[in-house]
Enzyme design. Structure first.
Site, short mmCIF file in Angstrom:
data_model
loop_
_atom_site.label_atom_id
_atom_site.label_comp_id
_atom_site.label_asym_id
_atom_site.label_seq_id
_atom_site.Cartn_x
_atom_site.Cartn_y
_atom_site.Cartn_z
N ASP A 211 0.81 -1.23 0.00
CA ASP A 211 0.00 0.00 0.00
C ASP A 211 0.84 1.27 0.00
O ASP A 211 0.43 2.28 0.55
CB ASP A 211 -0.95 -0.02 1.20
CG ASP A 211 -0.19 -0.13 2.52
OD1 ASP A 211 1.04 -0.35 2.49
OD2 ASP A 211 -0.82 0.00 3.58
N ASP B 23 1.72 6.65 1.71
CA ASP B 23 1.21 5.42 2.28
C ASP B 23 -0.32 5.51 2.16
O ASP B 23 -0.94 6.44 2.67
CB ASP B 23 1.69 5.38 3.73
CG ASP B 23 0.70 4.72 4.63
OD1 ASP B 23 0.19 3.68 4.24
OD2 ASP B 23 0.45 5.26 5.72
N LYS C 133 6.86 6.81 18.22
CA LYS C 133 6.10 8.05 18.43
C LYS C 133 6.77 9.02 19.41
O LYS C 133 6.20 9.36 20.45
CB LYS C 133 4.70 7.71 18.92
CG LYS C 133 3.93 6.84 17.93
CD LYS C 133 2.50 6.65 18.35
CE LYS C 133 1.77 5.85 17.31
NZ LYS C 133 0.93 4.80 17.78
#
Ligand code: GTP
Length: 342
Positions: free
Chosen positions: A104, A215, A155
């Protein structure tokens, strides 16, 4: 050389489109996204192993009917195994150094160059790297000047980020990497396997590239990639065959056998095959599923209509996903696996 393409995800963030279609077969400019990826494979890749699970029959059928120029093997996982598990499950098809690619991603990565750098570094693993501004939404790599990756930070706050680079979803791996992966369980390559390889071998490298990287995880990126590719090709709209267009198109992609009625405006939208858009309809930032119908005098903004849905006249929707049919059996309510943090 083999390339494993990870194409087994449910694509939950792209529902309701993925209720009926495999995510990797969702069309981008009327061609399945996985085909765009296969076109970027270098000549040295002669075999493509399609790591599939959800909607595997559709993928198998598609590749039977459409030649992608490489030998393709459909490797059907008994259950979703995640990026690591799916790679391990493809082991019997691997004969040496190999690639693993997320189905993807649409990008300008030069895989041939990446393989060259991998060899030059005598790497155990090389992963593609892409710079982002919003580091706190991703797994960020700690990468040294020479490309050596020494860790991942999940993150991070912008001030704590070791770099601006994230894993861009393409790996070149030595076959020994497979020995690090257990058989038969859901395993994330990024969270479980890569840290072990870094620790054990130190031969873990990143390959930065320029150009574009997208993406296709969410509807917004799905629409954005259409706009991007049309801009790149310098075209206003993209259209398939047998359409009857009596309204106005702007920055939109229209499939085959689509009808658009008088005084309708379709802007920044994607309309799938056999859809019917009535008269005096306005669509902006929408995806209209296959065989679906938007009746006269409707106004839709940022709305996704699944396949085989019908909207009655004068429907007004803003930022909605329309799905009135039963959900496919076994389709999860939330993301599973999550190979790349997005
Ligand atoms: P979301 O549910 O929206 O997160 O989408 P997804 O299921 O596709 O997950 P994600 O976008 O994180 O997956 C990235 C790539 O890995 C996609 O090309 C997926 O098809 C693929 N993928 C994810 N999980 C699996 C899995 O368990 N097996 C295989 N073979 N591929 C997977």
């Amino acid at each position: 050389m083999e390339a494993i393409i990870l194409a087994g995800g449910f694509g939950t963030r792209l529902r309701p489109l993925t209720y009926t279609k495999a995510k990797s077969l969702l069309p981008i400019l009327n061609k399945p996204m996985i085909f765009h990826l296969i076109e970027t494979l270098p000549d040295e890749v002669n075999k493509v192993v399609l790591a599939v699970n959800y909607r595997k029959d559709q993928i198998e059928k598609y590749f039977k009917e459409n030649d992608c120029g490489k030998e393709t093997i459909v490797n059907d996982e008994p259950k979703p195994l995640g990026t690591g598990g799916a790679t391990k499950f493809a082991e019997r098809h691997i004969t040496g150094r190999f690639l693993v690619l997320n189905a993807d991603v649409i990008c300008s990565l030069n895989l041939s160059e990446m393989i060259k750098i991998h060899k030059k570094n005598n790497a155990m693993a090389t992963i593609s790297l892409w710079p982002v501004e919003n580091v706190s939404e991703f797994g960020v790599v700690d990468v040294k000047e020479d490309g050596n990756i020494v860790g991942f930070v999940e993150k991070p706050k912008p001030e704590d980020a070791p770099s601006e680079f994230i894993n861009a979803g393409a790996y070149c791996l030595e076959p020994e990497v497979l020995d690090y992966i257990e058989t038969g369980r859901l395993i994330s390559m990024e969270k479980e396997i890569f840290p072990k390889i870094i620790k054990d071998t130190g031969r873990f490298f990143g390959f930065k590239f320029t150009g574009h990287w997208m993406d296709i995880g969410r509807i917004s990126s799905y629409l954005e990639v259409h706009r991007f590719l049309m801009r790149e090709k310098n075209i206003q709209n993209f259209q398939g065959e047998n359409n009857s267009i009596n309204g106005f198109l702007k920055q939109s992609c229209i499939g085959n056998n689509v009808s658009i009625g008088k005084n309708s405006n379709v802007e920044s939208s994607v309309v799938y095959d056999n859809a019917i858009i009535g008269e005096n309809v306005n669509l902006s930032g929408c995806v209209i599923g296959e065989n679906s119908k938007v009746s006269n005098f409707s106004n839709l903004k940022d709305t996704i209509l699944g396949d085989n849905e019908t909207l009655e006249e004068e429907t007004s929707l803003d930022n909605k996903a329309v799905w009135t049919q039963p959900k496919p059996e076994g389709y999860p309510d939330k993301q599973i696996g999550n190979p790349i943090e997005k």
